[in-house]
Design an enzyme around this catalytic site. Structure first.
Site, mmCIF file in Angstrom:
data_model
loop_
_atom_site.group_PDB
_atom_site.id
_atom_site.type_symbol
_atom_site.label_atom_id
_atom_site.label_comp_id
_atom_site.label_asym_id
_atom_site.label_seq_id
_atom_site.Cartn_x
_atom_site.Cartn_y
_atom_site.Cartn_z
ATOM 1 N N GLY A 1 52.911 -2.639 -10.245
ATOM 2 C CA GLY A 1 54.359 -2.608 -9.601
ATOM 3 C C GLY A 1 55.255 -3.642 -10.940
ATOM 4 O O GLY A 1 55.828 -3.305 -11.088
ATOM 5 N N ARG A 2 54.238 -3.779 -11.216
ATOM 6 C CA ARG A 2 54.881 -5.221 -11.795
ATOM 7 C C ARG A 2 55.207 -4.676 -13.904
ATOM 8 O O ARG A 2 55.489 -5.062 -14.724
ATOM 9 C CB ARG A 2 53.807 -6.494 -12.315
ATOM 10 C CG ARG A 2 52.236 -5.970 -12.827
ATOM 11 C CD ARG A 2 51.805 -7.460 -13.166
ATOM 12 N NE ARG A 2 49.791 -6.765 -12.429
ATOM 13 C CZ ARG A 2 49.239 -6.180 -12.013
ATOM 14 N NH1 ARG A 2 49.812 -6.612 -10.632
ATOM 15 N NH2 ARG A 2 47.819 -6.245 -12.015
ATOM 16 N N GLU B 1 48.706 -12.215 -12.158
ATOM 17 C CA GLU B 1 48.766 -11.100 -11.608
ATOM 18 C C GLU B 1 47.519 -10.173 -12.696
ATOM 19 O O GLU B 1 46.697 -8.974 -12.060
ATOM 20 C CB GLU B 1 49.961 -9.985 -11.351
ATOM 21 C CG GLU B 1 49.896 -9.751 -9.691
ATOM 22 C CD GLU B 1 50.902 -9.182 -9.004
ATOM 23 O OE1 GLU B 1 50.975 -9.547 -8.036
ATOM 24 O OE2 GLU B 1 51.330 -8.100 -9.228
ATOM 25 N N HIS C 1 63.911 -32.082 -23.386
ATOM 26 C CA HIS C 1 64.282 -32.752 -22.792
ATOM 27 C C HIS C 1 63.363 -33.581 -21.667
ATOM 28 O O HIS C 1 64.178 -34.261 -20.690
ATOM 29 C CB HIS C 1 65.677 -33.066 -22.318
ATOM 30 C CG HIS C 1 66.475 -33.002 -24.240
ATOM 31 N ND1 HIS C 1 66.758 -34.335 -24.667
ATOM 32 C CD2 HIS C 1 67.002 -31.846 -24.626
ATOM 33 C CE1 HIS C 1 67.324 -33.667 -26.133
ATOM 34 N NE2 HIS C 1 67.006 -32.874 -25.707
ATOM 35 N N LYS D 1 48.611 -12.048 2.880
ATOM 36 C CA LYS D 1 48.880 -11.877 3.589
ATOM 37 C C LYS D 1 48.665 -10.529 5.171
ATOM 38 O O LYS D 1 49.705 -10.551 6.267
ATOM 39 C CB LYS D 1 49.226 -10.335 3.195
ATOM 40 C CG LYS D 1 50.537 -9.805 1.709
ATOM 41 C CD LYS D 1 50.553 -8.697 0.866
ATOM 42 C CE LYS D 1 51.115 -8.923 -0.312
ATOM 43 N NZ LYS D 1 51.246 -7.510 -0.960
ATOM 44 N N LYS E 1 58.041 -0.587 -4.260
ATOM 45 C CA LYS E 1 56.534 0.796 -4.660
ATOM 46 C C LYS E 1 55.937 1.681 -3.001
ATOM 47 O O LYS E 1 55.929 2.602 -3.067
ATOM 48 C CB LYS E 1 55.742 0.241 -5.653
ATOM 49 C CG LYS E 1 54.393 1.523 -5.316
ATOM 50 C CD LYS E 1 53.486 1.191 -6.739
ATOM 51 C CE LYS E 1 52.191 1.772 -6.940
ATOM 52 N NZ LYS E 1 51.895 2.023 -8.280
ATOM 53 N N GLU F 1 58.388 -8.715 3.347
ATOM 54 C CA GLU F 1 59.551 -9.134 2.397
ATOM 55 C C GLU F 1 60.944 -8.381 2.450
ATOM 56 O O GLU F 1 62.612 -8.221 2.702
ATOM 57 C CB GLU F 1 59.056 -10.555 1.216
ATOM 58 C CG GLU F 1 59.034 -11.131 2.172
ATOM 59 C CD GLU F 1 57.187 -10.903 1.302
ATOM 60 O OE1 GLU F 1 56.277 -9.673 1.604
ATOM 61 O OE2 GLU F 1 56.265 -11.221 0.899
#
Ligand code: F6P
Length: 504
Positions: free
Chosen positions: A250-251, A336, A367, A477, A191, A197
């Site tokens: 963004g999400r 978030e 399990h 950050k 965005k 990263e």
């Protein structure tokens, strides 16, 4: 008119019948607390009858919704007004699906046409033989695309998509190993187009194309961003930049050009059907009121557990391999969005906010972690998600066993079982909800995701918080940047770690 505090006060005083008592009291309970959203040829059933919601709780939560101004907030959301108060922004993800303020829907359509033209051109060979797509992005620029590609493009993907998010170079190297550089495109999804990263991964992927002799490697890059200027600065030609609006968080961005890898893998028509499935849920959320609104009803149950009964986590188990990435996608959406300690007005919240979302796939999780769900000391409300139609073509026994186990778990959690041997007793009265899809096709996945987006928004409104900012991710950050620039002072533990790793 009662205030929110009054409404919470009244809710906290309600009796707490067990699930078995609730079923005994009301034979119509399954019908009352199940609802379906039709998606054309398929549909999704939302069965909340194995939660503790009853008429008293529903009345109490409807009073809370009124006190919280839920209807007005929802109207603001769909009208494209500011709902992200701390950043002064609208949240217009539904406009990307055709539901929202007319101008925003129009603008989104123009951008969608541009994306369609590029996707179709690539599929038609305009960029040569394209077999692979490396999509670099992180958080909202990766989790949704990864989920959708994994769920919908298993059998015959039109393009082999690798979503790479981690800065750990092993992630990108694994993609390189699986791709032929001559037939690979690189999508850079961000965005902001500044995330360290993603930009580092993008630069390394571009070098990989160069080093492997690809002619015009920059010409193989497609930028998916709300910051096209930055993409131009980075060297992407404007014809290969697919922008989206700043008002798309963004999400919530997988419906925009961030969904490019989805369309590349499943084809344009299927991508549109993904958007249409989501739009059906938008319409349901916009047009139904009170307990009849399935997203709001789910939020009532969520808050029953998170606020009234202090459940600290919420489990989500997909009994379908196609949805194995759904829990990790949901973690970002819910945690978030609603992992906040202050209200939209900046005051301390009046109770716990988002529980910790966790989960996995069934039956594997049975399990491994279900012991705690059945006999542990924590209250964990669980969602089960399953599909009536199988995703495999093996013997029908596979799918039959899968579904039987899914339903057995909900029944066992609720009923429990007495035993003279304490170690073998199951307390029961443990809540679950079941989302039963006719099938997992593109429209259904769109609907499932939109359902959770609106459920998250409904939770936020009832708690009085802003689900659309995420300032909590910034401090770490900033400290990483200070480490990189050197010279900054840190606590003794951090200083020692930096020195040990040769970063001090
Ligand atoms: O750090 C959190 C975050 O800002 C998320 O909200 C977002 O989805 C992700 O980083 C990636 O951001 P961008 O799309 O700008 O690269």
């Amino acid at each position: 008119m009662p205030t929110r505090a009054d409404a919470w006060h009244d809710l906290a005083l309600l009796p707490e019948p067990t699930l078995t008592e609730l079923f005994a009291e009301d034979p119509q309970r399954v019908n009352k607390l199940s609802g379906r959203i039709e998606l054309g040829e398929t549909g999704v059933l939302f069965d909340w009858s194995k939660t503790h919601l009853d008429d008293k709780l529903l009345d109490g939560f409807e009073a809370l919704a009124e006190a919280a101004g839920f209807a007005a907030m929802r109207e603001r959301l769909f009208a494209g007004e500011v709902v992200n108060s701390t950043e002064g922004r609208a949240a217009e993800h539904s406009a990307l699906r055709g539901v929202g303020k007319a101008e925003s829907v129009e603008e989104a359509l123009v951008l969608r046409d541009r994306m369609e033209a590029l996707v179709r051109a690539i599929h038609d060979g305009a960029m040569g033989d394209v077999k692979h797509l490396i999509h670099v992005g992180i958080g909202g620029s990766a989790l949704g695309p990864a989920l959708a590609v994994d769920a919908l493009a298993r059998d015959f993907p039109l393009c082999d998509v690798h979503v790479v998010s981690n800065i750990d170079g092993q992630a990108l190297e694994a993609a390189f190993k699986a791709c032929d550089p001559e037939t690979t495109l690189l999508a850079v999804a961000s965005k902001t187009f500044t995330t360290i990263e993603t930009m580092t991964n993008a630069a390394s992927a571009l070098s990989w194309l160069e080093q492997n002799g690809v002619a015009d490697p920059s010409g193989r890059v497609i930028a998916l961003t709300a910051n096209p200027e930055k993409a131009v600065e980075w060297g992407v030609d404007e014809t290969r930049i697919l922008p989206f609006a700043e008002s798309v968080g963004g999400r919530y961005s997988l419906w925009s050009s961030i969904g490019f890898p989805i369309a590349m893998a499943i084809g344009w028509e299927e991508f549109e059907s993904f958007l249409e499935g989501a739009a059906k849920v938008d319409e349901h959320f916009r047009d139904s009121n009170g307990r009849a609104n399935l997203c709001l009803r789910a939020a009532f149950a969520d808050l029953t557990y998170a606020r009234l009964r202090k459940a600290e986590t919420r489990g989500v188990f997909a009994y379908d391999e196609r949805l194995r990435l759904f829990p990790s996608y949901l973690q970002q959406l819910e945690m978030e969005s609603n992992g906040k300690s202050v209200t939209a007005a900046g005051d301390p919240v009046d109770g716990p906010t988002a529980p910790i979302t966790w989960g996995g796939v069934g039956t594997d999780a049975q399990h491994a972690v279900f012991q705690l769900l059945h006999q542990g000391t924590h209250l964990v409300p669980v969602d089960f998600i399953a599909s009536i139609a199988p995703g495999d073509s093996l013997d029908a026994a596979h799918h039959r066993i899968l579904l039987m186990n899914c339903f057995a778990q909900g029944a066992a959690l609720m009923a429990g079982q007495a035993s003279d041997d304490a170690a073998r007793a199951y307390p029961g009265n443990r809540p679950s909800a079941t989302i039963l899809c006719d099938d997992i096709d593109a429209a259904t996945l769109g609907a499932l995701i939109a359902f959770h987006e609106h459920r998250t928004f409904a939770n936020a409104v009832l708690m009085g918080i802003n689900p659309f900012d995420q300032f909590g991710v910034e401090l770490g950050k900033a400290i990483a940047k200070r480490i990189e620039s050197g010279g900054a002072q840190f606590d003794p533990s951090t200083t020692a770690l930096l020195e040990k790793a040769g970063l001090g």
